[in-house]
Design a protein around this motif. Structure first.
Motif, PDB file in Angstrom:
ATOM      1  N   ALA A   1     -27.136  26.722   8.544  1.00  0.00           N
ATOM      2  CA  ALA A   1     -27.572  28.120   8.596  1.00  0.00           C
ATOM      3  C   ALA A   1     -27.022  28.847   9.811  1.00  0.00           C
ATOM      4  O   ALA A   1     -26.932  30.075   9.822  1.00  0.00           O
ATOM      5  CB  ALA A   1     -29.092  28.178   8.590  1.00  0.00           C
ATOM      6  N   GLU A   2     -26.638  28.098  10.847  1.00  0.00           N
ATOM      7  CA  GLU A   2     -26.153  28.720  12.078  1.00  0.00           C
ATOM      8  C   GLU A   2     -24.673  29.081  12.014  1.00  0.00           C
ATOM      9  O   GLU A   2     -24.187  29.884  12.826  1.00  0.00           O
ATOM     10  CB  GLU A   2     -26.381  27.771  13.257  1.00  0.00           C
ATOM     11  N   THR A   3     -23.933  28.536  11.067  1.00  0.00           N
ATOM     12  CA  THR A   3     -22.474  28.705  11.070  1.00  0.00           C
ATOM     13  C   THR A   3     -22.011  30.153  10.925  1.00  0.00           C
ATOM     14  O   THR A   3     -21.013  30.526  11.559  1.00  0.00           O
ATOM     15  CB  THR A   3     -21.816  27.838   9.971  1.00  0.00           C
ATOM     16  N   PRO A   4     -22.668  31.025  10.110  1.00  0.00           N
ATOM     17  CA  PRO A   4     -22.175  32.416  10.030  1.00  0.00           C
ATOM     18  C   PRO A   4     -22.178  33.126  11.372  1.00  0.00           C
ATOM     19  O   PRO A   4     -21.326  33.994  11.620  1.00  0.00           O
ATOM     20  CB  PRO A   4     -23.161  33.073   9.047  1.00  0.00           C
ATOM     21  N   ALA A   5     -23.102  32.773  12.236  1.00  0.00           N
ATOM     22  CA  ALA A   5     -23.205  33.442  13.540  1.00  0.00           C
ATOM     23  C   ALA A   5     -21.999  33.152  14.425  1.00  0.00           C
ATOM     24  O   ALA A   5     -21.660  33.962  15.308  1.00  0.00           O
ATOM     25  CB  ALA A   5     -24.487  33.021  14.244  1.00  0.00           C
ATOM     26  N   VAL A   6     -21.354  32.001  14.199  1.00  0.00           N
ATOM     27  CA  VAL A   6     -20.196  31.641  15.016  1.00  0.00           C
ATOM     28  C   VAL A   6     -18.880  31.845  14.282  1.00  0.00           C
ATOM     29  O   VAL A   6     -17.804  31.673  14.858  1.00  0.00           O
ATOM     30  CB  VAL A   6     -20.306  30.183  15.525  1.00  0.00           C
ATOM     31  N   GLY A   7     -18.943  32.224  13.005  1.00  0.00           N
ATOM     32  CA  GLY A   7     -17.742  32.582  12.267  1.00  0.00           C
ATOM     33  C   GLY A   7     -16.820  31.440  11.920  1.00  0.00           C
ATOM     34  O   GLY A   7     -15.600  31.627  11.795  1.00  0.00           O
ATOM     35  N   VAL A   8     -17.372  30.242  11.758  1.00  0.00           N
ATOM     36  CA  VAL A   8     -16.576  29.093  11.312  1.00  0.00           C
ATOM     37  C   VAL A   8     -17.370  28.343  10.241  1.00  0.00           C
ATOM     38  O   VAL A   8     -18.575  28.530  10.102  1.00  0.00           O
ATOM     39  CB  VAL A   8     -16.238  28.118  12.468  1.00  0.00           C
ATOM     40  N   SER A   9     -16.667  27.500   9.523  1.00  0.00           N
ATOM     41  CA  SER A   9     -17.333  26.676   8.515  1.00  0.00           C
ATOM     42  C   SER A   9     -18.100  25.553   9.188  1.00  0.00           C
ATOM     43  O   SER A   9     -18.025  25.356  10.407  1.00  0.00           O
ATOM     44  CB  SER A   9     -16.298  26.091   7.555  1.00  0.00           C
ATOM     45  N   ILE A  10     -18.810  24.779   8.401  1.00  0.00           N
ATOM     46  CA  ILE A  10     -19.544  23.626   8.919  1.00  0.00           C
ATOM     47  C   ILE A  10     -18.583  22.619   9.554  1.00  0.00           C
ATOM     48  O   ILE A  10     -18.951  21.892  10.478  1.00  0.00           O
ATOM     49  CB  ILE A  10     -20.380  22.954   7.803  1.00  0.00           C
ATOM     50  N   PHE A  11     -17.326  22.625   9.130  1.00  0.00           N
ATOM     51  CA  PHE A  11     -16.348  21.670   9.658  1.00  0.00           C
ATOM     52  C   PHE A  11     -15.881  22.047  11.059  1.00  0.00           C
ATOM     53  O   PHE A  11     -15.422  21.203  11.817  1.00  0.00           O
ATOM     54  CB  PHE A  11     -15.156  21.570   8.706  1.00  0.00           C
ATOM     55  N   GLY A  12     -15.997  23.325  11.393  1.00  0.00           N
ATOM     56  CA  GLY A  12     -15.663  23.757  12.740  1.00  0.00           C
ATOM     57  C   GLY A  12     -16.861  23.762  13.659  1.00  0.00           C
ATOM     58  O   GLY A  12     -16.719  23.974  14.871  1.00  0.00           O
ATOM     59  N   TYR A  13     -18.042  23.514  13.107  1.00  0.00           N
ATOM     60  CA  TYR A  13     -19.278  23.623  13.876  1.00  0.00           C
ATOM     61  C   TYR A  13     -19.979  22.277  14.024  1.00  0.00           C
ATOM     62  O   TYR A  13     -20.395  21.895  15.117  1.00  0.00           O
ATOM     63  CB  TYR A  13     -20.203  24.634  13.199  1.00  0.00           C
ATOM     64  N   GLU A  14     -20.087  21.564  12.926  1.00  0.00           N
ATOM     65  CA  GLU A  14     -20.770  20.256  12.937  1.00  0.00           C
ATOM     66  C   GLU A  14     -20.069  19.337  11.935  1.00  0.00           C
ATOM     67  O   GLU A  14     -20.609  18.999  10.882  1.00  0.00           O
ATOM     68  CB  GLU A  14     -22.242  20.444  12.564  1.00  0.00           C
ATOM     69  N   PRO A  15     -18.816  18.931  12.240  1.00  0.00           N
ATOM     70  CA  PRO A  15     -17.990  18.231  11.255  1.00  0.00           C
ATOM     71  C   PRO A  15     -18.508  16.860  10.827  1.00  0.00           C
ATOM     72  O   PRO A  15     -18.126  16.368   9.761  1.00  0.00           O
ATOM     73  CB  PRO A  15     -16.633  18.105  11.960  1.00  0.00           C
ATOM     74  N   LYS A  16     -19.371  16.246  11.641  1.00  0.00           N
ATOM     75  CA  LYS A  16     -19.869  14.917  11.300  1.00  0.00           C
ATOM     76  C   LYS A  16     -21.244  14.959  10.627  1.00  0.00           C
ATOM     77  O   LYS A  16     -21.865  13.913  10.401  1.00  0.00           O
ATOM     78  CB  LYS A  16     -19.936  14.041  12.546  1.00  0.00           C
ATOM     79  N   SER A  17     -21.712  16.140  10.266  1.00  0.00           N
ATOM     80  CA  SER A  17     -23.032  16.277   9.655  1.00  0.00           C
ATOM     81  C   SER A  17     -23.020  15.855   8.196  1.00  0.00           C
ATOM     82  O   SER A  17     -21.963  15.750   7.559  1.00  0.00           O
ATOM     83  CB  SER A  17     -23.507  17.735   9.752  1.00  0.00           C
ATOM     84  N   ASP A  18     -24.220  15.617   7.655  1.00  0.00           N
ATOM     85  CA  ASP A  18     -24.301  15.269   6.243  1.00  0.00           C
ATOM     86  C   ASP A  18     -23.973  16.469   5.355  1.00  0.00           C
ATOM     87  O   ASP A  18     -23.532  16.301   4.213  1.00  0.00           O
ATOM     88  CB  ASP A  18     -25.678  14.694   5.882  1.00  0.00           C
ATOM     89  N   VAL A  19     -24.137  17.688   5.885  1.00  0.00           N
ATOM     90  CA  VAL A  19     -23.724  18.875   5.125  1.00  0.00           C
ATOM     91  C   VAL A  19     -22.209  18.891   4.949  1.00  0.00           C
ATOM     92  O   VAL A  19     -21.692  19.143   3.854  1.00  0.00           O
ATOM     93  CB  VAL A  19     -24.199  20.165   5.822  1.00  0.00           C
ATOM     94  N   ALA A  20     -21.486  18.611   6.030  1.00  0.00           N
ATOM     95  CA  ALA A  20     -20.023  18.548   5.951  1.00  0.00           C
ATOM     96  C   ALA A  20     -19.579  17.465   4.971  1.00  0.00           C
ATOM     97  O   ALA A  20     -18.665  17.673   4.162  1.00  0.00           O
ATOM     98  CB  ALA A  20     -19.439  18.294   7.340  1.00  0.00           C
ATOM     99  N   ALA A  21     -20.234  16.320   5.017  1.00  0.00           N
ATOM    100  CA  ALA A  21     -19.890  15.230   4.092  1.00  0.00           C
ATOM    101  C   ALA A  21     -20.135  15.643   2.646  1.00  0.00           C
ATOM    102  O   ALA A  21     -19.334  15.316   1.743  1.00  0.00           O
ATOM    103  CB  ALA A  21     -20.708  13.987   4.433  1.00  0.00           C
ATOM    104  N   ALA A  22     -21.220  16.378   2.407  1.00  0.00           N
ATOM    105  CA  ALA A  22     -21.533  16.821   1.049  1.00  0.00           C
ATOM    106  C   ALA A  22     -20.479  17.792   0.536  1.00  0.00           C
ATOM    107  O   ALA A  22     -20.052  17.709  -0.634  1.00  0.00           O
ATOM    108  CB  ALA A  22     -22.919  17.467   1.011  1.00  0.00           C
TER     109      ALA A  22
END
Length: 272
Positions: free
Chosen positions: A226-247
């Protein structure tokens, strides 16, 4: 052969724009050339990809649709921005709201976006269209331009129930405008594995629509996403090792496999 995918649900808050941004980024990570088209006047996809001042832009999706209406020649690069995630973006702004009215008197008004997409899509492996949360003429244009639809559905009862209206609209587009349009499937989003809804909603969808495919990869509910739009990058640029990125990487692989199968079918028919 490019594939054009509309990410569509008339209900807001189901992770539609997040899916468009992160699926596009995941496809880019797999080495695919990706164009994302923002078809919402609120420009949420543009913001997610790092462009939050689109009202200052001269060339947006509304301008390119106007050029398509007027049958003007244009270069495929016109109006495209390149995000930090390596995705090309055709941005949106409030001018798209006026486009809905402008289409009223336009000949072949349901296919205006298709006129644009058909001229640029061969430069890309995938075109991802983020639809606005309504089923008006702008969304009809997106469905008319698309080869298929992915339907993000939040793992709650009411959002799943709301699929009926969307599927009726898809059926009308198939019947009258785009007979080749297919529904790739339902993507479960904002999944909280601690709740009973996480298992009950997919089962309910299977009962209501026995032939409907549900993607194997489900998108978990996480604050980081949910925080990624605020920084203007995808989940891969913000938290690349997260389970969201894996999904989302898993979803991208499913989408690539689907496209490869479809391409093989087309090749087989052409060889007969």
């Amino acid at each position: 052969m490019s594939k054009v995918i509309a990410i569509c649900n008339q209900k807001g808050g189901v992770g539609k724009t997040t899916t468009a941004a992160n699926l596009g980024a995941a496809l880019a990570l797999e080495g695919k050339r990706v164009l994302a088209i923002d078809m919402d006047p609120q420009a949420d996809l543009s913001t997610c990809l790092g462009f939050n001042r689109t009202d200052a832009l001269d060339v947006t999706v509304a301008e390119m649709m106007t050029r398509a209406i007027n049958e003007e020649k244009f270069d495929w690069r016109d109006g495209l921005l390149e995000s930090k995630d390596g995705i090309y973006l055709l941005p949106s702004n409030l001018d798209l709201s006026a486009m809905e009215m402008n289409l009223v008197g336009t000949m072949n008004r349901e296919r205006v976006l298709k006129g644009y997409v058909d001229k640029v899509k061969n430069n890309f492996d995938f075109v991802i269209i983020d639809c606005m949360p309504s089923l008006g003429m702008i969304t009809i244009n997106a469905l008319s331009a698309a080869d298929s639809v992915i339907i993000p559905v939040q793992a709650h009862y009411l959002p799943a129930k709301g699929m009926e209206q969307l599927l009726k609209t898809v059926g009308k587009v198939q019947k009258f405008v785009n007979p080749e349009l297919k529904v790739d499937g339902v993507l479960m989003t904002l999944v909280d594995a601690r709740t009973t809804f996480a298992a009950e909603v997919p089962e309910m969808i299977h009962q209501m629509y026995p032939k409907m495919r549900i993607f194997q990869n489900q998108i978990p509910m996480r604050i980081k996403a949910a925080e990624t739009p605020a920084v203007g990058v995808s989940i891969f640029g913000y938290e690349p090792k997260s389970d969201v990125a894996a999904a989302y990487r898993g979803l991208a692989k499913e989408v690539i496999r689907d496209a490869a199968r479809e391409k093989a079918k087309v090749h087989s028919r052409e060889c007969r």
